[in-house]
Design a protein around this motif. Sequence first.
Motif, PDB file in Angstrom:
ATOM      1  N   TRP A  70      -4.728  -8.029  -8.170  1.00 22.95           N
ATOM      2  CA  TRP A  70      -4.053  -6.772  -8.049  1.00 22.95           C
ATOM      3  C   TRP A  70      -3.725  -6.465  -6.621  1.00 22.95           C
ATOM      4  O   TRP A  70      -2.817  -6.291  -6.096  1.00 22.95           O
TER       5      TRP A  70
ATOM      6  N   ILE B  75       6.577  -4.017 -13.085  1.00 24.58           N
ATOM      7  CA  ILE B  75       5.970  -3.717 -14.456  1.00 24.58           C
ATOM      8  C   ILE B  75       4.388  -4.750 -14.750  1.00 24.58           C
ATOM      9  O   ILE B  75       3.579  -4.036 -15.056  1.00 24.58           O
TER      10      ILE B  75
ATOM     11  N   TRP C 280       2.562  -5.167 -12.286  1.00 21.98           N
ATOM     12  CA  TRP C 280       1.635  -4.264 -11.315  1.00 21.98           C
ATOM     13  C   TRP C 280       1.126  -3.068 -12.274  1.00 21.98           C
ATOM     14  O   TRP C 280       0.168  -2.652 -12.277  1.00 21.98           O
ATOM     15  N   PHE C 281       1.997  -2.299 -13.021  1.00 20.75           N
ATOM     16  CA  PHE C 281       1.861  -1.578 -13.805  1.00 20.75           C
ATOM     17  C   PHE C 281       0.683  -1.818 -14.846  1.00 20.75           C
ATOM     18  O   PHE C 281      -0.409  -1.151 -15.099  1.00 20.75           O
ATOM     19  N   VAL C 282       1.004  -2.859 -15.368  1.00 16.09           N
ATOM     20  CA  VAL C 282       0.172  -3.500 -16.466  1.00 16.09           C
ATOM     21  C   VAL C 282      -1.251  -3.620 -15.980  1.00 16.09           C
ATOM     22  O   VAL C 282      -2.427  -3.278 -16.646  1.00 16.09           O
TER      23      VAL C 282
ATOM     24  N   ALA D 236      -2.346  -2.241 -13.196  1.00 18.87           N
ATOM     25  CA  ALA D 236      -3.089  -0.734 -12.805  1.00 18.87           C
ATOM     26  C   ALA D 236      -3.698  -0.197 -14.191  1.00 18.87           C
ATOM     27  O   ALA D 236      -4.733   0.420 -14.109  1.00 18.87           O
ATOM     28  N   ILE D 237      -2.934  -0.425 -15.286  1.00 19.51           N
ATOM     29  CA  ILE D 237      -3.544   0.264 -16.672  1.00 19.51           C
ATOM     30  C   ILE D 237      -4.830  -0.263 -16.720  1.00 19.51           C
ATOM     31  O   ILE D 237      -5.833   0.080 -17.139  1.00 19.51           O
TER      32      ILE D 237
ATOM     33  N   LEU E   3      -7.146  -1.701 -14.678  1.00 19.86           N
ATOM     34  CA  LEU E   3      -8.271  -1.017 -13.787  1.00 19.86           C
ATOM     35  C   LEU E   3      -8.659   0.247 -14.103  1.00 19.86           C
ATOM     36  O   LEU E   3      -9.819   0.867 -14.187  1.00 19.86           O
ATOM     37  N   HIS E   4      -7.182   1.108 -14.466  1.00 14.72           N
ATOM     38  CA  HIS E   4      -7.934   2.457 -14.948  1.00 14.72           C
ATOM     39  C   HIS E   4      -8.717   2.544 -16.031  1.00 14.72           C
ATOM     40  O   HIS E   4      -9.496   3.196 -16.058  1.00 14.72           O
ATOM     41  N   ALA E   5      -8.423   1.838 -16.915  1.00 12.18           N
ATOM     42  CA  ALA E   5      -8.899   1.850 -18.375  1.00 12.18           C
ATOM     43  C   ALA E   5     -10.491   1.450 -18.013  1.00 12.18           C
ATOM     44  O   ALA E   5     -11.334   1.898 -18.715  1.00 12.18           O
TER      45      ALA E   5
END
Lengths: 505, 414
Positions: free
Chosen positions: B327, B360, B362-364, B366-367, B369-371
């Motif tokens: 990431w 997109i 990057w968003f996935v 990021a999800i 890592l946050h999850a």
Amino acid sequence: MDNQKGIVEIFAEKVWKFFSSVKLAVVLLIILAIVSVIGTVIAQNEAPERYLREYSQATVRIFDMLGFFDMYHTWWFVLLLFLFTANLTVCTLDRFPHTWKLVTAPLKPIDDDSLKAVPFKKEMVFRAGADKAEERTVAALKARGYRYVESRGPGSAQFMTQKGIYSRFGVYITHISILLIFVGALIGSFFGFKAFLNLPEGSASKVVYLRNEPMWDQLMAALGIAESPVINDPQVGVPAMPLGYYVRCDNFDVDYYVGPSGMPTGMPSEYHSTLSIFDLDGQKILDKRIRVNDPLTHHGITFYQSSYGTIPDSRGKVLLNIRLKSDVSSAGETIAVAPGAAAYVPSIDRTIKVLGFAPYGMRNPATGEIMFYHTDNDEYINPTVELEVYRGHGGGKPIYKTAVMKTDPGQPNMPENYVITYRGYPGTRYTGLQVTKDPGVWVVYTGFIMLCIGPLIAFFGSHRKLWVRIQDRQGQTVVLVAGSANRNRIGFEKEFNRIVEEIVK
Amino acid sequence: MESSLLFNIATLAYLAAMVLYISYLAFRKNAIGRTATAVTLAGFVVQTAALLLRWRESYQMDIGRVPLSNLYESLVFFTWSTVLIYLIVEFKYKTKAFGAFVMPVAFLALAFINVAGISSDITPLVPALKSNWLFYHVLISFLGYAAFGVAFAISMIYLLMNIDEKGPVSNLFAGLGAIVVLAPIGYFMASQGDRMKTAFWLGLGVLVLAWFVYLIVAGARNKSQVFLFWSFCITLAIVLLVAMGIDFVYLISMKNLAAGESYKQHMFESTFLNSSTPVTIVSWAAVLAVFSFIWSKGLGLRGLLKPYIPAQDLLDDVTYRMIAIGWPLLTAGIITGAVWANSAWGTYWSWDPKETWSLITWFVYAIYLHARYVRGWKGAQMAVISAVGFLAVIFTYLGVNLVLSGLHSYGCLN
């Protein structure tokens, strides 16, 4: 009465709570990821005719209403980005005080109560005595660069230490960097502009033509506070932004990759324009030869090489240079002749008539025969000028007919004691410049740098805490080692076990 | 061309390594494992030499540029980074179990270059690519892609190990049924013109996304759906590679490409887009067969592999670490691209399809890592997100160039 909250407070609290949720962040990320796809499937900002060719009228109307043809600038997409930013800001503000407290709070000695929450712990009886235990603890901690604090009570000593506390800030650096990028983008759209300028060789302009007007100027004009500097000339049809100085294109040129035969391949290797900047009084300030990836910046406005083209029906003049064969070092004489016209050259007492100009000619090396090729977009791949040379001031029959080309200075095809070379065909082409002003770009770049560093700190730093308690329990020395780490627990566990081993041995 | 000879040697070395790693799993002989590592390492060294040589050759041809700028070079470099990251994982975690899964990816990518007939000519750069940023941008992006690729392979192992039952046969029938129903609809809508085709792809995309979201949200609970997802990913990989391989053979043997035509224009023409209806039907029947086979034999494979695969916690951890490496690299890749775009065109972000798809992706992640960090998710759900992320990576890398259009140059397959 005190704990009775007003409706505003309750509402504000609810809003804060809504925006501080990570669930919202994940949901927004999912929504952003999904809706972003739309703009990659439907071509953006195309001419209406193209859409009508591809989709039915009803579809075009619906897509247009939803803003799918310029999706990333619609109010709803921008709103999503704002929600995301608000979420990020509130999340950061909501959690930062807690982190700050964690970071600034002094490390406390561990007791049996707080021990429960510590993931790694080991308690053992140590036979060599308390002094030896302390000595070994200090050695083990020092060897790993842990700076420790001691705390002593009756019959017990405790060594506390922590490392990598800064890593707690990694996530904030990351989040703030994203905020900075948003802020920088906003500054750019409020105070900056994107424009273009098609500048013919040899001409100058003091305005550029806007693709989008700075939002600040629009706002000020709408509020009646200040007049926008933008000039709207109905004759031109495109709003123009004054530069405050002149920019002139002295020359535009394309270089081509050279094939094995030494002839250009028609594949461009570089586009470049020589631009000069003049102040409004006509004083030259600077010039620069720009090329793709190497723009010119003056007073915050940057000129990028972006395209080029031929001006239709332009009457440019071909530049030719004439030099005596015997006099290699001389600069010779340069003349400008329009195609179809002729000019007398006193130094050789000849009149040169330019028959025609072709953008791409090639000479067969064996026969000397010249072939002409078609070029897309009228590219001047190997400009070729056909000439007739007359004695004196002309009249009579031509002495000979020849051609000069850009890559072949005509040397072998010059029967007399002078050489004619091609120097250019100015005034027939324009250079297409992309012009931008973006005062927010440095804010964005600061965000970029932080965004490169933040995740590294967050993922690879680890806040590790260690406690070593040496207690005397009824004459027995009991050593307790406890520790925690917020990242890379597996790595920490290994280190923890080695420290335990070194103390107990 | 000495470099292409070296590339061929590397391809063969990776093929040998793939066979060795698989036999290592099957026979558990340490000698085989050591040989596998040695062969991989040798292949890697040869490939590194080949890359450097190609770089030098470009200077000899007076073009002088980094070997990272067309589809051929980017695929070669993707393989190189994947093997590099795999070797690091092998040495760091002291396990050779992943080799049997990663090396096929490396070999298939190199084989795909040959099979798809991607031109290996060193061609000059267009002016926009002449920038020092090219090197950093491509290098960083591909290291990131490779880390995600390794994460994907390990997630696939995780998902397989996580499943203890196939679930009802109705699941398989639902999957097969979806293909049987959707394929003809797709053909019909595509025949109705471009706008219906777009509508079909958008609709299909929404369906697939909805399924992904459901899986991520309910991932840990509904194991039979997760197994279906696993079978889907494996089938997709096999079908895409085989179909492109057949395309290549068909194009060489049956007809030659006319000048100016690219392979892209003929993609899947020998299978799914064939003019003869029986061939199309047979192709889809083959997809159904592959899908059913994988679905029914998946658990058998799990039984075979189970003794050799490290603990699930470790798999989960390695996946996370790969993403924690990938990431930031993806981030830096996007940023170097943005800075470069700003120096070339005066705009750091223009929502071009490639940029958008990288965002997109990057968003996935990021999800992901946050999850993991904030919500504390672990296990199957995370493996599903990792797989979805890699599908986005593949689409960013290949799909955008093949399906959509934009500023990035290396999409031309001709």
